[in-house]
Design an enzyme around this catalytic site. Structure first.
Site, PDB file in Angstrom:
ATOM      1  N   HIS A 108     -23.270  15.943   1.952  1.00  0.00           N
ATOM      2  CA  HIS A 108     -23.082  16.372   0.562  1.00  0.00           C
ATOM      3  C   HIS A 108     -21.997  17.439   0.505  1.00  0.00           C
ATOM      4  CE1 HIS A 108     -23.977  17.477  -3.553  1.00  0.00           C
ATOM      5  NE2 HIS A 108     -23.984  18.749  -3.167  1.00  0.00           N
ATOM      6  N   GLY A 139      -1.123 -17.146  -6.459  1.00  0.00           N
ATOM      7  CA  GLY A 139      -1.804 -17.579  -5.241  1.00  0.00           C
ATOM      8  C   GLY A 139      -0.829 -17.871  -4.112  1.00  0.00           C
ATOM      9  N   ARG A 140      -1.394 -18.126  -2.934  1.00  0.00           N
ATOM     10  CA  ARG A 140      -0.592 -18.430  -1.749  1.00  0.00           C
ATOM     11  C   ARG A 140      -1.084 -19.741  -1.155  1.00  0.00           C
ATOM     12  NH1 ARG A 140       2.496 -14.372   0.025  1.00  0.00           N
ATOM     13  NH2 ARG A 140       2.467 -15.099   2.183  1.00  0.00           N
ATOM     14  N   LYS A 199       0.828  -1.211   0.000  1.00  0.00           N
ATOM     15  CA  LYS A 199       0.000   0.000   0.000  1.00  0.00           C
ATOM     16  C   LYS A 199       0.861   1.260   0.000  1.00  0.00           C
ATOM     17  CE  LYS A 199      -2.428  -2.663  -0.508  1.00  0.00           C
ATOM     18  NZ  LYS A 199      -2.533  -4.142  -0.441  1.00  0.00           N
ATOM     19  N   GLU A 230      -3.199 -13.964 -17.430  1.00  0.00           N
ATOM     20  CA  GLU A 230      -4.141 -14.641 -16.537  1.00  0.00           C
ATOM     21  C   GLU A 230      -4.751 -15.842 -17.267  1.00  0.00           C
ATOM     22  OE1 GLU A 230      -5.390 -14.714 -13.323  1.00  0.00           O
ATOM     23  OE2 GLU A 230      -6.530 -16.345 -14.240  1.00  0.00           O
ATOM     24  N   GLY A 232       9.058 -21.691  16.283  1.00  0.00           N
ATOM     25  CA  GLY A 232       8.234 -22.468  17.206  1.00  0.00           C
ATOM     26  C   GLY A 232       7.798 -23.773  16.555  1.00  0.00           C
ATOM     27  N   GLY A 273      -4.675 -12.014 -10.297  1.00  0.00           N
ATOM     28  CA  GLY A 273      -5.524 -11.933  -9.106  1.00  0.00           C
ATOM     29  C   GLY A 273      -5.252 -10.618  -8.385  1.00  0.00           C
ATOM     30  N   ALA A 277      -5.818 -10.211   5.924  1.00  0.00           N
ATOM     31  CA  ALA A 277      -5.284  -9.869   7.239  1.00  0.00           C
ATOM     32  C   ALA A 277      -6.402  -9.719   8.276  1.00  0.00           C
ATOM     33  CB  ALA A 277      -4.481  -8.579   7.132  1.00  0.00           C
TER      34      ALA A 277
HETATM   35  P1  FAD Z   1       1.395 -14.112   8.194  1.00  0.00           P
HETATM   36  O1  FAD Z   1       1.180 -12.661   8.062  1.00  0.00           O
HETATM   37  O2  FAD Z   1       1.952 -14.844   7.039  1.00  0.00           O
HETATM   38  O3  FAD Z   1       2.245 -14.335   9.498  1.00  0.00           O
HETATM   39  C1  FAD Z   1       2.704 -15.570   9.884  1.00  0.00           C
HETATM   40  C2  FAD Z   1       3.976 -15.401  10.685  1.00  0.00           C
HETATM   41  O4  FAD Z   1       4.326 -16.654  11.248  1.00  0.00           O
HETATM   42  C3  FAD Z   1       5.173 -14.955   9.855  1.00  0.00           C
HETATM   43  O5  FAD Z   1       5.817 -13.886  10.490  1.00  0.00           O
HETATM   44  C4  FAD Z   1       6.082 -16.175   9.830  1.00  0.00           C
HETATM   45  O6  FAD Z   1       7.451 -15.840   9.782  1.00  0.00           O
HETATM   46  C5  FAD Z   1       5.730 -16.818  11.155  1.00  0.00           C
HETATM   47  N1  FAD Z   1       6.027 -18.245  11.228  1.00  0.00           N
HETATM   48  C6  FAD Z   1       5.813 -19.196  10.288  1.00  0.00           C
HETATM   49  N2  FAD Z   1       6.187 -20.415  10.769  1.00  0.00           N
HETATM   50  C7  FAD Z   1       6.652 -20.197  12.026  1.00  0.00           C
HETATM   51  C8  FAD Z   1       7.155 -21.044  13.046  1.00  0.00           C
HETATM   52  N3  FAD Z   1       7.209 -22.361  12.885  1.00  0.00           N
HETATM   53  N4  FAD Z   1       7.550 -20.490  14.206  1.00  0.00           N
HETATM   54  C9  FAD Z   1       7.438 -19.140  14.395  1.00  0.00           C
HETATM   55  N5  FAD Z   1       6.952 -18.307  13.479  1.00  0.00           N
HETATM   56  C10 FAD Z   1       6.560 -18.821  12.320  1.00  0.00           C
HETATM   57  N6  FAD Z   1      -4.453  -8.855   3.087  1.00  0.00           N
HETATM   58  C11 FAD Z   1      -5.329  -7.869   3.340  1.00  0.00           C
HETATM   59  O7  FAD Z   1      -6.245  -8.078   4.135  1.00  0.00           O
HETATM   60  N7  FAD Z   1      -5.205  -6.638   2.760  1.00  0.00           N
HETATM   61  C12 FAD Z   1      -4.225  -6.363   1.886  1.00  0.00           C
HETATM   62  O8  FAD Z   1      -4.133  -5.241   1.361  1.00  0.00           O
HETATM   63  C13 FAD Z   1      -3.282  -7.382   1.587  1.00  0.00           C
HETATM   64  N8  FAD Z   1      -2.262  -7.138   0.733  1.00  0.00           N
HETATM   65  C14 FAD Z   1      -1.346  -8.113   0.501  1.00  0.00           C
HETATM   66  C15 FAD Z   1      -0.304  -7.836  -0.368  1.00  0.00           C
HETATM   67  C16 FAD Z   1       0.652  -8.781  -0.626  1.00  0.00           C
HETATM   68  C17 FAD Z   1       1.792  -8.472  -1.568  1.00  0.00           C
HETATM   69  C18 FAD Z   1       0.585 -10.055   0.046  1.00  0.00           C
HETATM   70  C19 FAD Z   1       1.643 -11.095  -0.183  1.00  0.00           C
HETATM   71  C20 FAD Z   1      -0.453 -10.332   0.904  1.00  0.00           C
HETATM   72  C21 FAD Z   1      -1.440  -9.370   1.139  1.00  0.00           C
HETATM   73  N9  FAD Z   1      -2.521  -9.614   1.992  1.00  0.00           N
HETATM   74  C22 FAD Z   1      -3.432  -8.631   2.225  1.00  0.00           C
HETATM   75  C23 FAD Z   1      -2.691 -10.899   2.662  1.00  0.00           C
HETATM   76  C24 FAD Z   1      -2.192 -10.814   4.091  1.00  0.00           C
HETATM   77  O9  FAD Z   1      -0.846 -10.402   4.097  1.00  0.00           O
HETATM   78  C25 FAD Z   1      -2.355 -12.162   4.781  1.00  0.00           C
HETATM   79  O10 FAD Z   1      -3.700 -12.573   4.683  1.00  0.00           O
HETATM   80  C26 FAD Z   1      -1.975 -12.060   6.252  1.00  0.00           C
HETATM   81  O11 FAD Z   1      -0.639 -11.622   6.407  1.00  0.00           O
HETATM   82  C27 FAD Z   1      -2.156 -13.412   6.944  1.00  0.00           C
HETATM   83  O12 FAD Z   1      -1.893 -13.253   8.289  1.00  0.00           O
HETATM   84  P2  FAD Z   1      -1.363 -14.443   9.199  1.00  0.00           P
HETATM   85  O13 FAD Z   1      -1.103 -13.835  10.527  1.00  0.00           O
HETATM   86  O14 FAD Z   1      -2.260 -15.595   9.076  1.00  0.00           O
HETATM   87  O15 FAD Z   1       0.019 -14.902   8.525  1.00  0.00           O
HETATM   88  P1  AMP Z   2      -4.911 -15.182  -6.638  1.00  0.00           P
HETATM   89  O1  AMP Z   2      -5.095 -16.574  -6.111  1.00  0.00           O
HETATM   90  O2  AMP Z   2      -6.060 -14.251  -6.427  1.00  0.00           O
HETATM   91  O3  AMP Z   2      -3.600 -14.573  -6.211  1.00  0.00           O
HETATM   92  O4  AMP Z   2      -4.829 -15.337  -8.221  1.00  0.00           O
HETATM   93  C1  AMP Z   2      -3.879 -16.141  -8.874  1.00  0.00           C
HETATM   94  C2  AMP Z   2      -4.256 -16.202 -10.347  1.00  0.00           C
HETATM   95  O5  AMP Z   2      -3.193 -16.824 -11.079  1.00  0.00           O
HETATM   96  C3  AMP Z   2      -5.502 -17.035 -10.633  1.00  0.00           C
HETATM   97  O6  AMP Z   2      -6.471 -16.219 -11.233  1.00  0.00           O
HETATM   98  C4  AMP Z   2      -5.023 -18.130 -11.584  1.00  0.00           C
HETATM   99  O7  AMP Z   2      -5.950 -18.391 -12.609  1.00  0.00           O
HETATM  100  C5  AMP Z   2      -3.751 -17.522 -12.180  1.00  0.00           C
HETATM  101  N1  AMP Z   2      -2.791 -18.517 -12.688  1.00  0.00           N
HETATM  102  C6  AMP Z   2      -2.384 -19.663 -12.090  1.00  0.00           C
HETATM  103  N2  AMP Z   2      -1.459 -20.331 -12.865  1.00  0.00           N
HETATM  104  C7  AMP Z   2      -1.268 -19.569 -13.990  1.00  0.00           C
HETATM  105  C8  AMP Z   2      -0.447 -19.685 -15.164  1.00  0.00           C
HETATM  106  N3  AMP Z   2       0.392 -20.721 -15.357  1.00  0.00           N
HETATM  107  N4  AMP Z   2      -0.518 -18.700 -16.105  1.00  0.00           N
HETATM  108  C9  AMP Z   2      -1.338 -17.633 -15.937  1.00  0.00           C
HETATM  109  N5  AMP Z   2      -2.137 -17.480 -14.843  1.00  0.00           N
HETATM  110  C10 AMP Z   2      -2.110 -18.414 -13.872  1.00  0.00           C
END
Ligand code: FAD
Ligand code: AMP
Length: 475
Positions: free
Chosen positions: A451, A278-279, A58, A211, A122, A190, A327
């Protein structure tokens, strides 16, 4: 440091750290362990969100939007700025400063609330014990009456385009570029792909988003997604749908991608590639043998509605468990779990979790899409209002997009609100509150909106549900 706590939280992202803070507020003794390591080797609390996700993305979206607006929009306000200069190092340093302040803030919150924050790894052992391995020093065993797993997620890697940290990067790498790539390929259109593609496009990169799916933002309301796609196209952001990447070759400092579209293979040569497909949940090294915690077939820790795992007094929250990887979803689960552990009643209203895509146009929604309502078979009505008819949006030079309200035909309850346009992510908050209280479209119709504000667009869309909008023609 004690070795026995009421609650041990593993992971201090936006799910884990609020769980720890709330548990401490509830009078429980709490330790929160986090293994995050930055590129420079430093350690920090805050997880993906603060270090490599929501916050740094952001920060760069804001900076790049200002740059873009100064170059294309200021002239229409009658402001001439001459030749714009981009100091990317300074922009990146500003971002890093924000991240440092906020991650430091968690440490301060831990101290103020009496949470023992532990930087290190952990691992859950059987019997509610946790092996803690600090960044430096020997492992020790902690006992938690309750253990909360919050280890988050990691980017999915494509076998055909493995990360090399230089030419093919994940979302974190894409936030750290020290020069604007001339040609940038984004695999996956995505949320993350569109946000990061936008950052570098606004700063001057030629961006192509590939995509695989035929429709844009399939998870969003398709009327909104189509409007957004039109706006991105107008800006010159090249989003190719139905384009599946099948190969990537790095040679001579550039990457040649091959993608299939329309039954043919096409090449695309770029300088950098962001893979944003994706994640996946991250539980590597988290669970020792015999803990009783089960994973589902996709690797998420199995939990019930209240985030209880299959092991007694072990809970799991955030990206590690089912549901949207957001988040604020993890935060709500963390707070709920901390309250449940303390014996209070608590729940998460999974039906009312807002989503925001921080592109320009911004896209935000809560509740069901029109496609979902249609599929549910429930009779419904919709009302839309274009920002082109909003005085405030005009004044902001941001009058593209619309607000859409979907309400039930029978009892008028709001089922979904979808916005594409200026500050959509802020505007959606009103819809979230309305839906949390099961408001009807009529409730919004009777709510007075200042407004001229952008919120009037939501008011008018609610009026349009019953053909009663004042500032647009009701169809
Ligand atoms: P995480 O934030 O992944 O935190 C997990 C933590 O656990 C990490 O610090 C990791 O190091 C730690 N960990 C892992 N394994 C261990 C272990 N065994 N021992 C100790 N520590 C460990 N979401 C939104 O809502 N709004 C947004 O605008 C947004 N933008 C995003 C942009 C990007 C580029 C990305 C990648 C993600 C974005 N997200 C956004 C998604 C958001 O970041 C995640 O949904 C959120 O961080 C998940 O929170 P969490 O606490 O589950 O995990
Ligand atoms: P998101 O899960 O929202 O981060 O979106 C990931 C996007 O990646 C999805 O819309 C998928 O369709 C797309 N995707 C996955 N594999 C491929 C690929 N090989 N080439 C192009 N797009 C892909």
């Amino acid at each position: 440091m004690s070795d026995s706590y009421d609650v041990v939280v593993i992971g201090a992202g936006p799910a884990g750290y609020p769980a720890a803070i709330r548990a401490a507020q509830n009078g429980l003794s709490v330790a929160c362990i986090d293994a995050w390591k930055n590129f420079d080797g430093s350690r920090a609390f805050g997880g993906t969100c603060l270090n490599a996700g929501c916050i740094p993305s952001k920060a760069l979206l804001e900076s790049s939007e200002l740059y873009h607006r100064a170059s294309v929009e200021f002239a229409s306000h009658g402001i001439g700025v001459g030749k714009l200069e981009l100091d990317l190092a300074k922009m990146q340093a500003r971002k890093a400063g924000i991240v440092k302040q906020l991650t430091g803030g968690i440490e301060a919150l831990f101290k103020a609330n009496g949470v023992t924050g532990l930087l290190g790894h952990g691992r859950l052992l059987p019997g509610n014990q946790v092996e803690y391995t600090p960044a430096e020093g020997d492992s020790q065993t902690l006992t938690g009456k309750h253990v909360v797993l919050a280890t988050g997620s990691e980017p999915v890697e494509l076998g055909i385009a493995p990360f090399d940290g230089e030419h093919i990067v994940d979302s974190w790498g894409a936030l750290e570029f020290d020069a604007v790539p001339k040609r940038l390929g984004v695999i996956g259109g995505g949320v993350i792909g569109m946000e990061l593609g936008s950052v570098w496009h606004r700063l001057g990169a030629e961006v192509v988003v590939l995509e695989a799916l035929d429709d844009f933002l399939v998870f969003a309301d398709q009327q909104i997604a189509k409007d957004a796609a039109r706006q991105f196209k107008k800006q010159g952001l090249d989003v190719r749908l139905g384009a599946r990447v099948t190969a990537a070759t790095v040679a001579d400092g550039e990457v040649t991608l091959a993608y299939e579209a329309g039954g043919e293979s096409h090449p695309l040569v770029v300088d950098k590639v962001i893979v944003s497909v994706g994640r996946r949940p991250f539980s590597d090294g988290l669970l020792a043998e015999g803990t009783g915690v089960k994973l589902d077939e996709r690797g998420f820790v199995k939990v019930d509605e209240e985030c209880r795992t299959t092991a007694a007094n072990v809970w799991a929250i955030g990206d590690l468990v089912r549901g949207p990887m957001l988040a604020h979803k993890g935060t709500e689960e963390g707070v709920m779990v901390a309250d449940l552990i303390a014996g209070s009643s608590a729940e998460v209203n999974y039906k009312v979790i807002p989503s925001v895509i921080y592109t320009d146009p911004e896209i935000a929604w809560v509740g069901q899409t029109e496609e979902e309502v249609k599929a549910s078979g429930r009779a419904y009505k919709t009302g839309t209002f274009p920002f082109a008819a909003s005085g405030r949006a005009k004044a902001m030079e941001h009058a593209a997009g619309l607000v859409k309200v979907i309400a039930a035909e029978d009892d008028d309850e709001i089922l979904g609100v979808h916005i594409v346009g200026p500050l959509a992510g802020e505007l959606i908050g009103e819809a979230v509150v309305a839906m949390e209280f099961s408001a009807s479209a009529e409730d919004l119709q009777h709510t007075i909106h200042a407004h001229p504000t952008l919120t009037e667009a939501l008011h008018e869309a609610a009026l349009a549900v019953d053909g009663r909008a004042i500032h647009s023609i009701n169809r």
